[in-house]
Design an enzyme around this catalytic site. Structure first.
Site, PDB file in Angstrom:
ATOM      1  N   CYS A 138      -9.865  -1.486  15.028  1.00  9.79           N
ATOM      2  CA  CYS A 138     -10.138  -2.909  15.294  1.00  9.79           C
ATOM      3  C   CYS A 138     -10.218  -3.250  16.777  1.00  9.79           C
ATOM      4  CB  CYS A 138      -9.067  -3.776  14.671  1.00  9.79           C
ATOM      5  SG  CYS A 138      -9.204  -3.826  12.901  1.00  9.79           S
ATOM      6  N   GLU A 176     -15.700 -11.219   4.710  1.00 13.92           N
ATOM      7  CA  GLU A 176     -14.590 -10.943   3.791  1.00 13.92           C
ATOM      8  C   GLU A 176     -13.958 -12.231   3.270  1.00 13.92           C
ATOM      9  OE1 GLU A 176     -10.770  -9.452   5.449  1.00 13.92           O
ATOM     10  OE2 GLU A 176     -10.883  -7.870   3.954  1.00 13.92           O
ATOM     11  N   CYS A 223      -8.282  -2.066   4.409  1.00 12.48           N
ATOM     12  CA  CYS A 223      -8.146  -3.284   5.217  1.00 12.48           C
ATOM     13  C   CYS A 223      -9.379  -3.646   6.026  1.00 12.48           C
ATOM     14  CB  CYS A 223      -6.929  -3.230   6.128  1.00 12.48           C
ATOM     15  SG  CYS A 223      -6.491  -1.619   6.684  1.00 12.48           S
ATOM     16  N   GLU A 257       0.828  -1.206   0.000  1.00 13.57           N
ATOM     17  CA  GLU A 257       0.000   0.000   0.000  1.00 13.57           C
ATOM     18  C   GLU A 257       0.868   1.265   0.000  1.00 13.57           C
ATOM     19  OE1 GLU A 257      -3.331  -0.525   2.529  1.00 13.57           O
ATOM     20  OE2 GLU A 257      -4.017   1.547   2.325  1.00 13.57           O
ATOM     21  N   LYS A 304     -14.971  -9.771   9.015  1.00  7.17           N
ATOM     22  CA  LYS A 304     -13.915 -10.612   8.437  1.00  7.17           C
ATOM     23  C   LYS A 304     -14.453 -11.980   8.016  1.00  7.17           C
ATOM     24  CE  LYS A 304     -10.212  -7.962   8.818  1.00  7.17           C
ATOM     25  NZ  LYS A 304      -9.519  -7.554   7.599  1.00  7.17           N
ATOM     26  N   GLU A 323     -13.857 -13.282  -4.655  1.00  7.76           N
ATOM     27  CA  GLU A 323     -12.570 -12.891  -5.238  1.00  7.76           C
ATOM     28  C   GLU A 323     -11.387 -13.245  -4.329  1.00  7.76           C
ATOM     29  OE1 GLU A 323     -15.121 -10.968  -4.477  1.00  7.76           O
ATOM     30  OE2 GLU A 323     -14.514  -9.095  -3.542  1.00  7.76           O
ATOM     31  N   GLU A 334       1.958   1.650  -3.456  1.00  5.02           N
ATOM     32  CA  GLU A 334       0.824   2.119  -4.254  1.00  5.02           C
ATOM     33  C   GLU A 334       0.635   3.623  -4.044  1.00  5.02           C
ATOM     34  OE1 GLU A 334      -2.874   0.362  -3.032  1.00  5.02           O
ATOM     35  OE2 GLU A 334      -3.939   0.944  -4.867  1.00  5.02           O
ATOM     36  N   SER A 340      -7.566   1.725  -2.207  1.00 11.24           N
ATOM     37  CA  SER A 340      -6.380   0.905  -2.456  1.00 11.24           C
ATOM     38  C   SER A 340      -6.806  -0.469  -2.972  1.00 11.24           C
ATOM     39  CB  SER A 340      -5.597   0.746  -1.150  1.00 11.24           C
ATOM     40  OG  SER A 340      -4.677  -0.321  -1.282  1.00 11.24           O
TER      41      SER A 340
HETATM   42 FE1  HC1 Z   1      -7.850  -5.378  11.979  1.00 13.22          FE
HETATM   43 FE2  HC1 Z   1      -6.319  -5.595  10.001  1.00 13.22          FE
HETATM   44  S1  HC1 Z   1      -5.990  -4.127  11.718  1.00 13.22           S
HETATM   45  S2  HC1 Z   1      -8.502  -4.942   9.827  1.00 13.22           S
HETATM   46  O1  HC1 Z   1      -8.560  -3.805  12.304  1.00 13.22           O
HETATM   47  O2  HC1 Z   1      -5.782  -4.338   8.697  1.00 13.22           O
HETATM   48  O3  HC1 Z   1     -10.090  -7.254  12.137  1.00 13.22           O
HETATM   49  O4  HC1 Z   1      -6.811  -6.143  14.666  1.00 13.22           O
HETATM   50  O5  HC1 Z   1      -6.538  -8.018  11.575  1.00 13.22           O
HETATM   51  O6  HC1 Z   1      -6.858  -7.775   8.019  1.00 13.22           O
HETATM   52  O7  HC1 Z   1      -3.524  -6.521  10.428  1.00 13.22           O
HETATM   53  C1  HC1 Z   1      -9.274  -6.517  12.194  1.00 13.22           C
HETATM   54  C2  HC1 Z   1      -7.282  -5.829  13.743  1.00 13.22           C
HETATM   55  C3  HC1 Z   1      -6.787  -6.898  11.345  1.00 13.22           C
HETATM   56  C4  HC1 Z   1      -6.582  -6.936   8.750  1.00 13.22           C
HETATM   57  C5  HC1 Z   1      -4.537  -6.199  10.218  1.00 13.22           C
END
Ligand code: HC1
Ligand code: SF4
Length: 567
Positions: free
Chosen positions: A501, A360, A298, A278, A357, A365, A281, A318
């Site tokens: 998070c 996700e 993220c 990133e 998550k 994809e 990028e 991103s």
């Molecule tokens: Fe997160 Fe991440 S910080 S998104 O908040 O970018 O869930 O802890 O795991 O994937 O590293 C969450 C936290 C985590 C991702 C990272």
């Protein structure tokens, strides 16, 4: 100020203060249920009623303001009777499955019944019946346990600005649900789980994947790898009675080993990897004319929100997958090959503070390794359940280390877990990659903390880079509206949940402002104590590029670590 007495104690508070807050200041506890400070102050459940001398009716102390000379009783027979009656009425229409309920021993209704000394429910009547909604990969809605406190509605609307759910119908038929009783999967719910954090009972909760994970662990054919998100190390302890924000990285690793995971790795590793991609990028867009601002990618709740409400911003987001997904793709390719394991046998489990998550990892994809890159996501709460079920004495575990190489990380990786951390980690690396010089001060205090929108201008050798950080989707919306109105930024971090998070929808309950602050403190403490604090200095990430990916934004990186979004 206003002077009054509460339970014969003289109290002096600011005019406009509620009786509830005045009592709290005086050290007097009044029970509450629907009340959520600053978010849901509606006096609906009438559990917090008090008697005010001269007033005919009892008053809901969470909404009634103090008045000069007021004489308040919080504990009179009439008050106690009324509270009991109100809670009994709630219980009479509650699906009481306490021993098997997901919130058993962490339920506000259960605690209240105990606190108020309720031994029987004097009313028996019709119970409302509504179907369970488990249509999303992340959440379960069980309306027959709902007590209509509306805390979830308030959080979804006021904190997240999503308005996915609302009270439908009237009186006995009232149900909290998406409009027209649609399923969560069919509406704009972003699966953030913030509603599960504030639900006082078991009406809204994460979809549990612990049995799938137990099965994988018990299967000798499977090689089960686990990754732990940055924020989990400062929250898991709370589940075992440790202070919120206490740092338990080593115990968590030990517990995962005892549960039988073949390798214990760290999402912090792939957070460092994310910064490489990133950051590169960003540099590319910054030097080659955009599109800017670059928006971080993220947080899957934020991505879903963007796809629903701001699809015109897709070119700005991103293309980097989240660290969770980068981890899965690297584990089933690079790591599998390195240790000679057939990726078809590999199961990747994530421990995340997040419910989104779960959604996700199931996005179509996210299969660039040739398999589903991440198989199962467990929240911090689910991991705690497994540790309990296995009889592991978490508090007294020795501290153990992550396995190599996907367990090696830096301070920059861990601060991903707190709002502002992704930006700070990116700046630590971008500065050095652009200038070729060592960053004089690593800590970017302006973008830390719980302020809703934070901004900073960073001088990179004469070039001014304007960055902004928003956490919670309500604040994200405000910031994005500024961007659309022409405000110029180069780089923006957006995290879906309040506090980042550490305040995710899969974290231990309760999670409130104070607890968020303590977890943030823990996160920066871990960063401070790391020998390496910049992502580009992570030796295992460097080796991954040397041995496998080539360089950031290479063809292989693009294939495995980047993605695209849907309108
Ligand atoms: Fe997160 Fe991440 S910080 S998104 O908040 O970018 O869930 O802890 O795991 O994937 O590293 C969450 C936290 C985590 C991702 C990272
Ligand atoms: Fe609203 Fe988030 Fe709950 Fe969905 S998961 S209903 S968006 S608070």
């Amino acid at each position: 100020t206003v002077k009054l007495t509460i339970d014969n104690i003289p109290v002096e508070v600011e005019a406009g203060t509620t009786i509830l807050k005045a009592a709290k200041e005086a050290g007097i506890h009044i029970p509450t249920l629907c009340y959520l400070e600053g978010i849901n102050e509606i006096g609906a459940c009438r559990v917090c009623v008090v008697e005010v001398e001269g007033a005919r009716n009892l008053m809901a102390s969470c909404v009634a303001p103090v008045a000069e000379g007021m004489v308040v009783k919080t504990n009179s027979p009439r008050v106690r009777m009324a509270r009991r009656l109100n809670v009994e009425l709630l219980l009479s229409n509650h699906e009481m499955e306490c021993p098997t309920c997901i919130r058993n021993l962490n339920c506000e209704l259960q605690s209240l019944a105990r606190e108020l000394g309720i031994r029987q429910v004097r009313f028996e009547g019709k119970k409302s019946e509504h179907p369970v909604d488990d249509s999303t990969p992340a959440l379960v809605r069980e309306p027959d346990k709902c007590i209509l406190c509306r805390r979830c509605v308030a959080v979804c609307e006021k904190v997240q600005g999503v308005m996915a759910i609302a009270p439908l119908g009237r009186g006995f038929d009232t149900v909290i649900a998406p409009a027209f009783q649609e399923k969560l999967v069919d509406i704009a719910c972003v699966e953030c789980g913030q509603c599960t954090l504030v639900c006082p009972v078991g009406a809204l909760y994460e979809k549990d994947y612990t049995s799938e994970v137990w099965a994988a662990l018990a299967d000798p054919e499977k090689f089960v790898v686990v990754q732990t998100a940055p924020a989990t190390r400062v929250s898991i302890g709370q589940e075992f009675g440790l202070a919120p924000g206490s740092i338990n990285t080593g115990q968590m690793v030990a517990a995962l080993r005892r549960l039988g995971f073949d390798r214990v790795f760290d999402t912090d590793f792939s957070a460092d990897l994310t910064i490489m991609e990133e950051g590169s990028e960003f540099i590319e867009r910054f030097t080659k004319g955009g599109p800017l601002p670059l928006l971080t990618s993220c947080s899957p709740g934020w991505i879903k929100f963007m796809e629903h409400f701001y699809p015109e911003l897709i070119p700005n987001v991103s293309t980097c997958k989240s660290p969770q997904q980068m981890f899965g793709a690297v584990a089933k390719t690079y790591y599998a090959r390195k240790v000679g394991i057939d990726p078809a046998r590999m199961v990747v489990v994530s421990i995340m503070p997040c419910t989104a998550k779960k959604f996700e990892c199931q996005r179509p994809e996210m299969r660039d390794s040739g398999y589903q890159d991440v198989d199962y996501v467990l929240t911090t709460r689910e991991l705690a359940r497994m540790i309990r079920e296995a009889g592991i004495d978490f508090k007294n575990l020795p501290e153990e280390q992550y396995d190599d190489p996907l367990g090696e990380s830096t301070g920059a990786g861990v601060i991903f877990g707190a709002t502002g951390g992704v930006m700070e980690a990116a700046l630590r690396t971008a500065y050095e990659l652009i200038t070729g010089e060592t960053l004089p001060a690593l800590d970017f205090y302006d973008i830390r903390g719980l302020k809703g929108i934070k901004e900073a201008t960073v001088d990179i050798k004469g070039t001014k880079v304007r960055v902004a950080v928003a956490h919670s989707l309500g604040h994200a919306r405000q910031l994005l509206e500024r961007v659309k109105a022409g405000e110029q930024y180069h780089f923006i971090e957006i995290m879906c949940c309040p506090g980042g998070c550490i305040g995710g929808g899969g974290q231990p309950i309760p999670t409130n402002t104070e607890i968020r602050e303590q977890r943030i403190k823990g996160i920066y403490q871990v960063d401070m104590e790391m020998p390496i604090r910049k992502s580009h200095e992570n030796p295992s990430v460097q080796a991954l590029y040397r041995e496998f990916l080539g360089k950031p934004l290479s063809e292989k990186s693009h294939h495995l670590l980047h993605t695209e979004y849907t309108r």
